[in-house]
Scaffold this motif. Sequence first.
Motif, PDB file in Angstrom:
ATOM      1  N   ASP A  98       0.813  -1.215   0.000  1.00  0.00           N
ATOM      2  CA  ASP A  98       0.000   0.000   0.000  1.00  0.00           C
ATOM      3  C   ASP A  98       0.850   1.270   0.000  1.00  0.00           C
ATOM      4  O   ASP A  98       0.314   2.376   0.122  1.00  0.00           O
ATOM      5  CB  ASP A  98      -0.959  -0.002   1.192  1.00  0.00           C
ATOM      6  CG  ASP A  98      -0.224  -0.082   2.534  1.00  0.00           C
ATOM      7  OD1 ASP A  98       1.022  -0.023   2.536  1.00  0.00           O
ATOM      8  OD2 ASP A  98      -0.892  -0.219   3.579  1.00  0.00           O
ATOM      9  N   GLY A  99       2.187   1.112  -0.108  1.00  0.00           N
ATOM     10  CA  GLY A  99       3.078   2.267  -0.216  1.00  0.00           C
ATOM     11  C   GLY A  99       3.720   2.710   1.074  1.00  0.00           C
ATOM     12  O   GLY A  99       4.664   3.512   1.061  1.00  0.00           O
ATOM     13  N   GLU A 100       3.272   2.210   2.216  1.00  0.00           N
ATOM     14  CA  GLU A 100       3.861   2.598   3.502  1.00  0.00           C
ATOM     15  C   GLU A 100       5.262   2.010   3.641  1.00  0.00           C
ATOM     16  O   GLU A 100       5.523   0.884   3.202  1.00  0.00           O
ATOM     17  CB  GLU A 100       2.970   2.103   4.647  1.00  0.00           C
ATOM     18  CG  GLU A 100       3.464   2.544   6.016  1.00  0.00           C
ATOM     19  CD  GLU A 100       2.600   2.003   7.139  1.00  0.00           C
ATOM     20  OE1 GLU A 100       3.072   2.022   8.294  1.00  0.00           O
ATOM     21  OE2 GLU A 100       1.470   1.561   6.878  1.00  0.00           O
ATOM     22  N   GLN A 101       6.141   2.775   4.247  1.00  0.00           N
ATOM     23  CA  GLN A 101       7.518   2.323   4.466  1.00  0.00           C
ATOM     24  C   GLN A 101       7.811   2.220   5.956  1.00  0.00           C
ATOM     25  O   GLN A 101       7.226   2.947   6.766  1.00  0.00           O
ATOM     26  CB  GLN A 101       8.523   3.277   3.816  1.00  0.00           C
ATOM     27  CG  GLN A 101       8.553   3.228   2.305  1.00  0.00           C
ATOM     28  CD  GLN A 101       9.673   4.066   1.734  1.00  0.00           C
ATOM     29  OE1 GLN A 101       9.914   5.183   2.182  1.00  0.00           O
ATOM     30  NE2 GLN A 101      10.366   3.541   0.732  1.00  0.00           N
ATOM     31  N   SER A 102       8.727   1.325   6.313  1.00  0.00           N
ATOM     32  CA  SER A 102       9.178   1.243   7.699  1.00  0.00           C
ATOM     33  C   SER A 102      10.536   0.565   7.734  1.00  0.00           C
ATOM     34  O   SER A 102      10.956  -0.070   6.755  1.00  0.00           O
ATOM     35  CB  SER A 102       8.171   0.484   8.574  1.00  0.00           C
ATOM     36  OG  SER A 102       8.158  -0.883   8.238  1.00  0.00           O
ATOM     37  N   TYR A 103      11.209   0.721   8.869  1.00  0.00           N
ATOM     38  CA  TYR A 103      12.486   0.049   9.105  1.00  0.00           C
ATOM     39  C   TYR A 103      12.251  -1.162   9.999  1.00  0.00           C
ATOM     40  O   TYR A 103      11.450  -1.105  10.947  1.00  0.00           O
ATOM     41  CB  TYR A 103      13.474   0.984   9.800  1.00  0.00           C
ATOM     42  CG  TYR A 103      14.150   1.985   8.888  1.00  0.00           C
ATOM     43  CD1 TYR A 103      14.923   1.571   7.817  1.00  0.00           C
ATOM     44  CD2 TYR A 103      14.024   3.359   9.126  1.00  0.00           C
ATOM     45  CE1 TYR A 103      15.552   2.489   6.987  1.00  0.00           C
ATOM     46  CE2 TYR A 103      14.656   4.286   8.312  1.00  0.00           C
ATOM     47  CZ  TYR A 103      15.413   3.843   7.238  1.00  0.00           C
ATOM     48  OH  TYR A 103      16.043   4.745   6.426  1.00  0.00           O
ATOM     49  N   ILE A 104      12.940  -2.263   9.704  1.00  0.00           N
ATOM     50  CA  ILE A 104      12.939  -3.425  10.587  1.00  0.00           C
ATOM     51  C   ILE A 104      14.381  -3.831  10.831  1.00  0.00           C
ATOM     52  O   ILE A 104      15.289  -3.447  10.065  1.00  0.00           O
ATOM     53  CB  ILE A 104      12.154  -4.622  10.002  1.00  0.00           C
ATOM     54  CG1 ILE A 104      12.796  -5.107   8.684  1.00  0.00           C
ATOM     55  CG2 ILE A 104      10.689  -4.268   9.795  1.00  0.00           C
ATOM     56  CD1 ILE A 104      12.234  -6.423   8.176  1.00  0.00           C
ATOM     57  N   ILE A 105      14.625  -4.586  11.897  1.00  0.00           N
ATOM     58  CA  ILE A 105      15.944  -5.164  12.123  1.00  0.00           C
ATOM     59  C   ILE A 105      16.192  -6.192  11.018  1.00  0.00           C
ATOM     60  O   ILE A 105      15.364  -7.069  10.766  1.00  0.00           O
ATOM     61  CB  ILE A 105      16.005  -5.858  13.496  1.00  0.00           C
ATOM     62  CG1 ILE A 105      15.823  -4.832  14.621  1.00  0.00           C
ATOM     63  CG2 ILE A 105      17.327  -6.614  13.670  1.00  0.00           C
ATOM     64  CD1 ILE A 105      16.992  -3.917  14.832  1.00  0.00           C
ATOM     65  N   ALA A 106      17.323  -6.076  10.337  1.00  0.00           N
ATOM     66  CA  ALA A 106      17.621  -6.987   9.226  1.00  0.00           C
ATOM     67  C   ALA A 106      18.183  -8.303   9.764  1.00  0.00           C
ATOM     68  O   ALA A 106      19.166  -8.296  10.503  1.00  0.00           O
ATOM     69  CB  ALA A 106      18.622  -6.348   8.275  1.00  0.00           C
TER      70      ALA A 106
END
Length: 278
Positions: A98-106
Amino acid sequence: MALKQYNPTSPGRRGLVLVDRSALWKGKPVKSLTEGKRKTGGRNNQGHVTSRGIAGGHKQRYRFIDFKRRKWDVPATVERLEYDPNRSAFIALITYEDGEQSYIIAPQRLAVGDKVVAGSKVDVKPGNAMLLSQIPVGTIIHNIEMKPGKGAQIARSAGTYAQLVGRDRGMVIVRLGSGEQRYVRGDCMGSIGAVSNPDNANTNLAKAGRNRWLGKRPLTRGVAKNPVDHPHGGGEGRTSGGRHPVTPWGKPTKGARTRHNKSTDKMIIRSRHAKKKR
């Protein structure tokens, strides 16, 4: 990622071993997912030093990391892997459909272009997140919640992981890196895989200045001080500091147990100290 070793072209380069970050994103982070970060110098709101050994360091921006992973059943694509100055692990920028971005632990073995998804029950692939009650026994996991919806608290640092070793009455049994085994509620979230950057433990900064860039000041040993400044201080010649090592305020240290919050003891099946007791 591999380690980089440097030729001793100067005293500060001799022995220097760093993680090769050439494969990471070289630009700036997503501005909407960051905020400015103020330095405290280890001081509280009255200007008193309450945490020694902290000062200086390079200017940093804080990256907001999604530790909750509660956007369920919406696939996301890994846009890039980034360095985060606030933690030892690498982070991944993901873009949802849906276009939302976020950071996660890789996690380890997560690459640009991979698809990740969170849900109550999803595929067991690195980067996916799901309820602990749905994860197969024996799976390596990280980013483990201790309370549903609070966000991950266990196994977030570089190279760390835990293993889900059993289920019991709506709980799961998790073996931590310390050797401790404990119950965690089955409706908590966990992510699949081990945290990225396992070589972080093998680095060698080679000079004191590189620690100052990280915001760490030197700490004087207690035995090198005077009796007025530290319980280990004073004595004729070089002394070792006495039988019982203590902090500058007289609290036992170096292995002495100082844990007082026993409210979660009932969740611990096997203590990490079990081997030491024998």
